[in-house]
Scaffold this active site. Sequence first.
Site, PDB file in Angstrom:
ATOM      1  CG  HIS A 129      47.679  -7.713  35.461  1.00 51.38           C
ATOM      2  ND1 HIS A 129      47.400  -6.243  35.113  1.00 51.38           N
ATOM      3  CD2 HIS A 129      46.231  -7.885  35.972  1.00 51.38           C
ATOM      4  CE1 HIS A 129      46.230  -5.605  35.809  1.00 51.38           C
ATOM      5  NE2 HIS A 129      45.758  -6.512  36.263  1.00 51.38           N
TER       6      HIS A 129
HETATM    7  N1  UDP Z   1      51.198  -1.316  41.071  1.00 52.97           N
HETATM    8  C1  UDP Z   1      52.074  -1.343  41.944  1.00 52.97           C
HETATM    9  N2  UDP Z   1      53.275  -2.067  41.731  1.00 52.97           N
HETATM   10  C2  UDP Z   1      53.399  -2.734  40.606  1.00 52.97           C
HETATM   11  C3  UDP Z   1      52.261  -2.703  39.695  1.00 52.97           C
HETATM   12  C4  UDP Z   1      51.199  -1.827  40.017  1.00 52.97           C
HETATM   13  O1  UDP Z   1      52.005  -0.762  43.354  1.00 52.97           O
HETATM   14  O2  UDP Z   1      54.575  -3.119  40.330  1.00 52.97           O
HETATM   15  C5  UDP Z   1      49.981  -0.370  41.582  1.00 52.97           C
HETATM   16  C6  UDP Z   1      49.267   0.423  40.402  1.00 52.97           C
HETATM   17  O3  UDP Z   1      50.368   1.732  40.702  1.00 52.97           O
HETATM   18  C7  UDP Z   1      48.040   0.761  40.748  1.00 52.97           C
HETATM   19  C8  UDP Z   1      47.650  -0.505  41.009  1.00 52.97           C
HETATM   20  O4  UDP Z   1      48.906  -1.399  41.368  1.00 52.97           O
HETATM   21  O5  UDP Z   1      47.541   1.540  41.886  1.00 52.97           O
HETATM   22  C9  UDP Z   1      47.195  -1.332  40.066  1.00 52.97           C
HETATM   23  O6  UDP Z   1      46.768  -2.579  40.051  1.00 52.97           O
HETATM   24  P1  UDP Z   1      46.743  -3.830  38.902  1.00 52.97           P
HETATM   25  O7  UDP Z   1      47.288  -3.060  37.482  1.00 52.97           O
HETATM   26  O8  UDP Z   1      47.352  -5.103  39.492  1.00 52.97           O
HETATM   27  O9  UDP Z   1      45.162  -4.140  38.733  1.00 52.97           O
HETATM   28  P2  UDP Z   1      43.924  -3.323  38.048  1.00 52.97           P
HETATM   29  O10 UDP Z   1      43.973  -1.849  38.180  1.00 52.97           O
HETATM   30  O11 UDP Z   1      44.096  -3.852  36.615  1.00 52.97           O
HETATM   31  O12 UDP Z   1      42.840  -3.870  38.309  1.00 52.97           O
END
Ligand code: UDP
Length: 362
Positions: free
Chosen positions: A206
Amino acid sequence: MKVITILGARPQFIKAAAVSKAFSQEDNIDEILLHTGQHFDANMSDIFFAELGIPKPAYNLGIGGGSQGVMTGQQLIEIEKTLLMEKPDWVLVYGDTNSTLSGALAAVKLHIPVAHVEAGLRSFNRSMPEEINRVITDHISTLLFAPTDTAIQNLAYEGISGETCLNVGDVMYDAALLYGEQAKNQSSVLKKLELKAGSYVLATVHRAENTDDLSRLSVILKSFGAISQHQQVVWPIHPRTRKVIDKNNLHFLLGEGVRLIDPVSYLDMVMLECSASLIATDSGGVQKEAFFYSVPCVTLRDETEWEELIKLGWNRLAPPLDVEEVTTALMMAIGTQGKDFNPYGDGKAAEKIIREIVRKTV
Ligand code: UDP
């Protein structure tokens, strides 16, 4: 004491699940949640509040979408109004989103102290909106809660040091300990998707640097297509990424073995992570969760904020520039293990954060 926690995006809900739970056990602290509305789809927001028992936000500003400047600016205006009304003793922000920056900026201009959870992370890539949000937030925060020693060092390089900076460990590790077992007991996602543990690659993509650059996105799609000839790829797809794939008719680049599914709940995600043979991602949180559950990870980026995992051998970088190189990196990572060392604390980050906020208030 009154604390306003500002959140707005999926990873912040998961971090809040750990910290808000700890706040709720404190008699003398009133935590009020302000949701900016940055993520608004039910499966990107509401589902986490319901499943993880996070209190309902007292405020939801409904400000999602728009350009970086529009979103940040509108959030700033509305957060300021709320802070003027509520007059909290502290504002707490998480991570590196526009909600983090607008929350911290609104507070500091009103002379309200800011606590930044997940301080000191750096990709050293200033073309990422997240990097700008982190750097500015760190420089205007009163208390900086870093997840690792590396983060503390990053802050020191920028002249931020002393007793305002604390390595408390990673709140996402707290969440993993709180909800890992629950996921195994409650989630039926493997059954629902007819998946056998160890038989699939779990993917998430993403980051703007990948979704806004069709050449990088195409490399990712083709590599998933290639690897799916060996193991199916399960991909809970972020709404932003789905939109780009749909708009540019890129589905044909994916093989039959790539299963696009809607974003899943946290417990289902944890279950999918635990049982994957490999995780391919550009997410910050998912890189760490792969490590928490001892699953090898390939990060589809040029750099990572979580360098420790590369050094420990649990993660490797595969910049999405060349299909063959990315596919080889994915294939080679399956079945690998890294060193047995946890740089993310003892699972009590939330407790330490609250203790320090209280200490600094009296
Ligand atoms: N996550 C979730 N469902 C999904 C994809 C990700 O619950 O379909 C959770 C994942 O386990 C983690 C968090 O979302 O705890 C990560 O968020 P994201 O990847 O959106 O953001 P980033 O960590 O890159 O800021």
